[in-house]
Design a protein around this motif. Sequence first.
Motif, mmCIF file in Angstrom:
data_model
loop_
_atom_site.group_PDB
_atom_site.id
_atom_site.type_symbol
_atom_site.label_atom_id
_atom_site.label_comp_id
_atom_site.label_asym_id
_atom_site.label_seq_id
_atom_site.Cartn_x
_atom_site.Cartn_y
_atom_site.Cartn_z
ATOM 1 N N GLN A 166 -91.522 12.276 17.396
ATOM 2 C CA GLN A 166 -91.803 11.428 18.550
ATOM 3 C C GLN A 166 -93.312 11.235 18.659
ATOM 4 O O GLN A 166 -94.048 12.152 19.022
ATOM 5 C CB GLN A 166 -91.257 12.058 19.833
ATOM 6 N N THR A 219 -95.072 9.487 20.735
ATOM 7 C CA THR A 219 -95.578 9.595 22.103
ATOM 8 C C THR A 219 -95.820 11.045 22.485
ATOM 9 O O THR A 219 -96.879 11.403 23.021
ATOM 10 C CB THR A 219 -94.579 8.963 23.092
ATOM 11 N N ALA A 220 -94.849 11.890 22.205
ATOM 12 C CA ALA A 220 -94.986 13.314 22.521
ATOM 13 C C ALA A 220 -96.148 13.933 21.750
ATOM 14 O O ALA A 220 -96.919 14.738 22.297
ATOM 15 C CB ALA A 220 -93.690 14.044 22.195
ATOM 16 N N GLY A 236 -97.505 20.274 26.606
ATOM 17 C CA GLY A 236 -96.105 20.019 26.315
ATOM 18 C C GLY A 236 -95.288 19.836 27.585
ATOM 19 O O GLY A 236 -94.425 18.957 27.670
ATOM 20 N N GLY A 267 -96.100 16.491 28.991
ATOM 21 C CA GLY A 267 -95.345 15.460 28.279
ATOM 22 C C GLY A 267 -93.897 15.418 28.725
ATOM 23 O O GLY A 267 -93.293 14.342 28.852
ATOM 24 N N ALA A 268 -93.330 16.608 28.987
ATOM 25 C CA ALA A 268 -91.944 16.672 29.453
ATOM 26 C C ALA A 268 -91.799 16.014 30.818
ATOM 27 O O ALA A 268 -90.851 15.257 31.068
ATOM 28 C CB ALA A 268 -91.481 18.123 29.519
ATOM 29 N N GLY A 279 -92.008 12.312 30.475
ATOM 30 C CA GLY A 279 -90.756 11.796 29.929
ATOM 31 C C GLY A 279 -89.671 11.722 30.977
ATOM 32 O O GLY A 279 -88.908 10.742 31.042
ATOM 33 N N VAL A 297 -88.481 12.272 24.506
ATOM 34 C CA VAL A 297 -89.914 12.526 24.651
ATOM 35 C C VAL A 297 -90.135 13.779 25.489
ATOM 36 O O VAL A 297 -90.992 14.616 25.179
ATOM 37 C CB VAL A 297 -90.628 11.316 25.290
ATOM 38 N N ALA A 314 -91.816 16.915 23.474
ATOM 39 C CA ALA A 314 -93.184 17.266 23.864
ATOM 40 C C ALA A 314 -93.307 18.769 24.094
ATOM 41 O O ALA A 314 -94.297 19.395 23.702
ATOM 42 C CB ALA A 314 -93.584 16.506 25.127
ATOM 43 N N THR A 315 -92.302 19.358 24.711
ATOM 44 C CA THR A 315 -92.308 20.805 24.929
ATOM 45 C C THR A 315 -92.249 21.553 23.601
ATOM 46 O O THR A 315 -92.945 22.559 23.407
ATOM 47 C CB THR A 315 -91.115 21.214 25.812
ATOM 48 N N TYR A 324 -93.339 20.456 20.708
ATOM 49 C CA TYR A 324 -94.651 20.311 20.076
ATOM 50 C C TYR A 324 -95.671 21.265 20.701
ATOM 51 O O TYR A 324 -96.438 21.925 19.994
ATOM 52 C CB TYR A 324 -95.156 18.871 20.223
#
Length: 249
Positions: A32, A34-35, A157, A160-161, A164, A184, A188-189, A191
């Motif tokens: 992803q 974006t993430a 992360g 990002g979560a 999302g 996402v 994100a988490t 990542y």
Amino acid sequence: MDKISFIAIIGGLTAIIAGQALEGGHIGSLLQLTAFLIVVGGTASAVMLQSTPKQFIAGIKMLRWVFAPPQFDHNRLIHDVISWSQTARKGGLLALEGTVAGQKDPFTQKALQMLVDGTAPEALRSTMEVEITMFERARKQAARIWDSAGGYSPTMGILGAVLGLIHVMENLTEPAKLGSGIAVAFVATVYGVGLANLFFLPVGLKLRHLIDAEIACKELVLEGLIGIANGENPRLIESKLKGFLALHD
């Protein structure tokens, strides 16, 4: 080249991807952009904000140590110091003057020059210990950016979560858009936590180990030169310096 670092990174990524596949998930769902931008961009920005430009650039440059670490040969240094001790024992401290210019390490060159100039052992030790302390502090401040990245990354992360999930809430009336928002959020988490624990924090710790080995080289040289300045027997100096091998050999 440090092969174990490559093996570790590949092994960590393989474990995550294999786990995803074994659970029936699609590997592509972990990709992803974006993430990735939120976590990596946010983490890099936070680290830059807390660091000076010099510290940040030095820390980035030290990353190559993880894959191609500098070689700190303590045995060779002990051999050199004993050779200097034998030379000084036979011809006096001035006999070492020819070896000063041939030293590539500025610390060793400076300490040897002070020894040849007849600096008192106490003054030699106090002067060079200050230099070691400042050198170590600068190195560790640079390496600390990776520890900091490991601290910020999971938080990014989570950010990002949340972003999302906000996107999901905004599109509850459009089910087709819910999947990408949820992806996402959770990726994100992954990542943030994954980069922190599989890369940033291990890199920071490995760099500190390498810095300790580098500092031990300087302490070894200084201890040896103090022994020469005090007129100690080369065998006694060698026995003392071999104590440095216990941790770093």
